[in-house]
Design a protein around this motif. Structure first.
Motif: not given
Lengths: 124, 408
Positions: A110-111, B219-221, B228-230
């Protein structure tokens, strides 16, 4: 407490920046206006224009890549957009036509869970 | 402390833009005649003054750390308007001594009386490029024999070397990161925040820490990895942000913050909140570098500034004296409550009112940036002016006016 040596140098000896200088010059050069992103149907072009569809079509990267984000360009009242690009611009502010975050898709991610706090300053 | 004049360098605007100040026009209201970076004016300080201010800054910083310990030990978080679910995160962050990078004290100072703490910007301080880089080049170009209270750049690089391993190692139980992410918000319309975080990233890179730039909104989850991911789905383990904690904890991803290491760390929330001023006065009443401050009421103060607990850039502030209300700045802050601080009119130097922005990097004083306004409250119409420490004693320049202030 004894006084410090009054001849001590108070400023940094060496200050050299490279990336910051380049970025600064490029920001001065380019426009700071925001870019709008449109979710478009890549299978229904009309010439060089694309039909705009609701944002949620792009949430999963589109079915087989049919729906994707299209940046900039001009939106016409007939529901088509042209003159932009599917390449995401760097350094610009991007807002979807529906006014929400751009989800890059990707499975299980999700973002947009940070941000959109309004226009007040972040700094103090 | 004196206010002096010297001619701006030829093509000064192009010079500062090439050094990082891309935003000097965009961040400044267009109707103002005076530019944001104004090198036609500067302040001079004597070395003794600077050394004295340095000690003051370091003492204030120690007092602030003691105040954090006090709040964590007594659990007095409610005073700060911080949501209850955040309290254990702050406690854990403080007990781990999560590393901190920098902060900026705003000080009242007129060259003779003891400096007074106006507030502490401990989470997202701005005017960093101006203080560290732009004025450093100015003094070398224009007053090359003189010194300047400014080792901010070197100290930032050194501090990153000290804290880098801890920052990159991330939260306990999770793998270390090869790089730190540096985040700004897409809502930055002037470029000031993009440049400030780019500068922080460059200081980290000069310390050997690779950096990856990302917008907070991107920022993503990752639900499976619970990280957290880019934008390339790489883990975000270490995140340096120019984005206030007060906003993060109110946003959907705020609930996952313990899955990354943050700069500034979350315990800094206790210092970036104006309730700190009340707490300091309570712990150190009568201290020569503090102004009396109270929560929710002016108490015995008859001249005071009313500031929202979580305000920015002089918004939603009111100045009151026995003669009446003298300023009432617009803004929508104040829902969390107000702090009342004794009103000490800023000193008048040739009709301008300076505020000293004293930088702390790590736990040490690192430098100074001076901002001026024509009015009584330092807001987004203020200008940044450089300073120098003359190599030889001088008599030039104007001292503070001894006239009582015109409160208008």
């Amino acid at each position: 407490m004894p006084p410090k040596d009054a001849r001590r140098m108070m400023r940094s000896g060496v200050v050299q920046l490279s990336a910051v200088s380049l970025l600064s010059l490029s920001l001065v050069g380019c426009s700071s206006r925001s870019e709008t992103a449109y979710c478009v149907d890549g299978w229904a072009p009309a010439g060089s224009s694309y039909r705009v569809v609701p944002d949620y079509f792009c949430d999963n990267g589109g079915s087989y890549g049919r729906y994707y984000w299209y940046y900039g360009g001009r939106y016409r009242n007939n529901g088509f957009v042209s003159g932009g690009s599917s390449v995401r611009p760097r350094g610009s502010r991007i807002v979807s036509r529906g006014g929400r975050m751009i989800s890059r898709g990707g499975h299980g991610v999700s973002r947009g869970g940070f941000g959109h706090h309004g226009s007040s300053s972040r700094g103090g | 402390m004196r206010r002096g004049h010297s001619p701006p360098r030829e093509r000064w605007d192009q010079i500062v833009e090439s050094q990082g100040l891309a935003y000097h026009r965009t961040s400044h209201p267009e109707h103002l005649a005076r530019p944001y970076w104004d090198e036609s004016v500067h302040y001079t300080f004597e070395m003794d003054e600077v050394l004295g201010l340095e000690e003051t800054v370091e003492e204030l910083h120690r007092m602030c750390l003691a105040a954090v310990e006090h709040v964590v030990s007594t659990r007095r978080y409610a005073v700060f308007g911080i949501p209850a679910w955040v309290w254990p995160l702050i406690e854990a962050s403080w007990r781990r001594r999560d590393p901190h990078l920098y902060g900026r004290f705003d000080l009242w100072y007129d060259g003779s009386s003891p400096a007074k703490l106006l507030e502490y910007n401990a989470d997202t301080p701005t005017a960093l490029l101006e203080s560290s880089i732009i004025q450093w080049h100015w003094v070398r170009d224009v007053h090359s024999d003189d010194d300047q209270w400014n080792s901010i750049h070197e100290r930032l690089v050194d501090r990153w070397k000290e804290i880098g391993p801890a920052v990159l190692s991330g939260p306990p139980g999770l793998p270390a990161a090869p790089a730190a992410h540096f985040a700004w918000t897409n809502e930055d319309e002037t470029g000031e925040e993009v440049m400030t975080i780019a500068y922080l990233q460059e200081t980290a890179e000069q310390a050997g820490i690779p950096g990856i730039a990302i917008a907070m909104e991107d920022i993503g989850w990752h639900h499976d990895r619970e990280r957290f991911v880019d934008l390339n789905d790489r883990d975000i383990t270490a995140l340096c942000k120019l984005y206030p904690w007060e906003w993060i904890v109110c946003e959907p991803f705020g609930r996952n913050v313990q899955r990354a290491t943050w700069v500034e760390p979350i315990w800094k929330m206790l210092l970036s909140n104006k309730a700190l001023l009340v707490l300091l006065w309570e712990l150190y009443p009568g201290h020569p570098n503090l102004l009396p401050a109270f929560l929710g009421t002016p108490g015995s103060l008859t001249s005071y500034v009313q500031k929202p607990l979580l305000g920015r850039e002089g918004a939603s502030m009111r100045i009151v004296t026995p003669d009446g209300v003298h300023a009432d700045t617009p803004g929508e802050y104040g829902a969390e409550g107000f702090v009342f601080q004794e009103f000490r009119p800023l000193p008048d130097f040739e009709g301008q009112h300076p505020v000293l922005g004293a930088w702390v990097v790590g736990d040490e004083s690192a430098g100074l940036g001076v901002r001026e306004t024509a009015g009584l409250i330092t807001d987004d119409t203020s200008s940044f002016v450089p300073h120098r420490i003359p190599a030889e004693p001088e008599d030039d320049g104007a001292g503070p006016s001894l006239e009582p202030p015109d409160l208008g």
